[in-house]
Design an enzyme around this catalytic site. Structure first.
Site, short mmCIF file in Angstrom:
data_model
loop_
_atom_site.label_atom_id
_atom_site.label_comp_id
_atom_site.label_asym_id
_atom_site.label_seq_id
_atom_site.Cartn_x
_atom_site.Cartn_y
_atom_site.Cartn_z
CB SER A 142 -0.90 0.01 1.24
OG SER A 142 -1.55 1.26 1.37
CE1 TYR A 164 -2.93 -2.78 5.89
CE2 TYR A 164 -2.85 -0.46 5.28
CZ TYR A 164 -2.98 -1.80 4.93
OH TYR A 164 -3.13 -2.13 3.61
#
Length: 240
Positions: A142, A164
């Site tokens: 990501s 995350y």
């Protein structure tokens, strides 16, 4: 052995993973649908069969050594590995994970899935990949793992996600080290940013999963002279 190439996609029973599996299947790959829940994996396979995809279910919990070893023994060939399975961990309002109040057990769980899980699965599958004429590994990452973008106030990178986001930075880094170690073997390994994808992972905000699957599929089907050890989104290379 059949000439049909086999691809394993982890977390493939729904969302982005399912669309990656469907896209590879449409390109002629036999697809192993990795899913932690056996019933959901088999349901996804049934849907893929209806779409004309050669697919089979592989029960696979990336956080379990035993599960990964058992999955390995269900495969007799592997040409493509897509490490897609991932979790975000608990968030507060606005998806925020405040680093000053993080629950360490939650962080450990996110790291175990998003990083250790990738290493666990990749290392288990490497013997099969080494036997492939054109082995490819794709780690679904990501842009929130880009230290360059995260530290630039001019770049919109979304909320603070202190559990995350660092797992994706770690994933990007380990991708580079795999590429260095596997240089000259023919194995190409890259990280892919699919962008914000409309799945249950994001509360169904973002673009359709079939669009987001384009970059992972492209990296999974690179020619032999393709790049390795890099991080891509639809527009090209993402800065680290």
């Amino acid at each position: 052995m059949s000439d049909t190439k086999t691809a394993l996609v982890t977390g493939a029973n729904k969302g982005l993973g399912y669309e990656i599996a469907a896209g590879l299947g449409a390109r002629g790959y036999r697809v192993a649908v990795g899913a932690r829940d056996r019933a959901r994996g088999e349901a996804a396979v049934k849907t893929l069969h209806a779409a004309g995809v050669d697919a089979f279910a592989v029960p696979l919990d990336v956080t379990s050594d035993r599960s990964v070893a058992e999955a390995r023994h269900l495969l007799d060939r592997l040409d493509v590995l897509v490490n897609n399975a991932g979790i975000s961990g608990e968030t507060g309002p606005g998806w925020v994970q405040d680093p000053t109040t993080l629950d360490l057990d939650m962080v450990r769980g996110v790291v175990d899935t998003n990083v250790y899980g990738v290493i666990r699965v990749t290392n288990a599958m490497l013997p099969l990949l080494r036997s492939s004429p054109a082995p490819r590994i794709v780690n679904v990452s990501s842009s929130v793992g880009s230290l360059t973008w995260q530290s630039d106030p001019a770049v919109e990178v979304g909320p603070v996600m202190a559990a995350y986001s660092p797992t994706k930075s770690y994933l990007n880094a380990i991708t580079v080290h795999y590429a260095r170690q596997l240089a000259g073997t023919g194995i190409l390994i890259n990280a892919a940013c699919p962008g914000l994808v409309a799945t249950d992972f994001t509360g169904f905000q973002g673009r359709p999963p079939h669009e987001a699957a384009a970059t992972p599929i492209r990296l999974a089907t690179l020619p032999d002279d393709g790049p390795t050890g890099a991080f891509f989104n639809d527009a090209g290379v993402v800065p680290w």
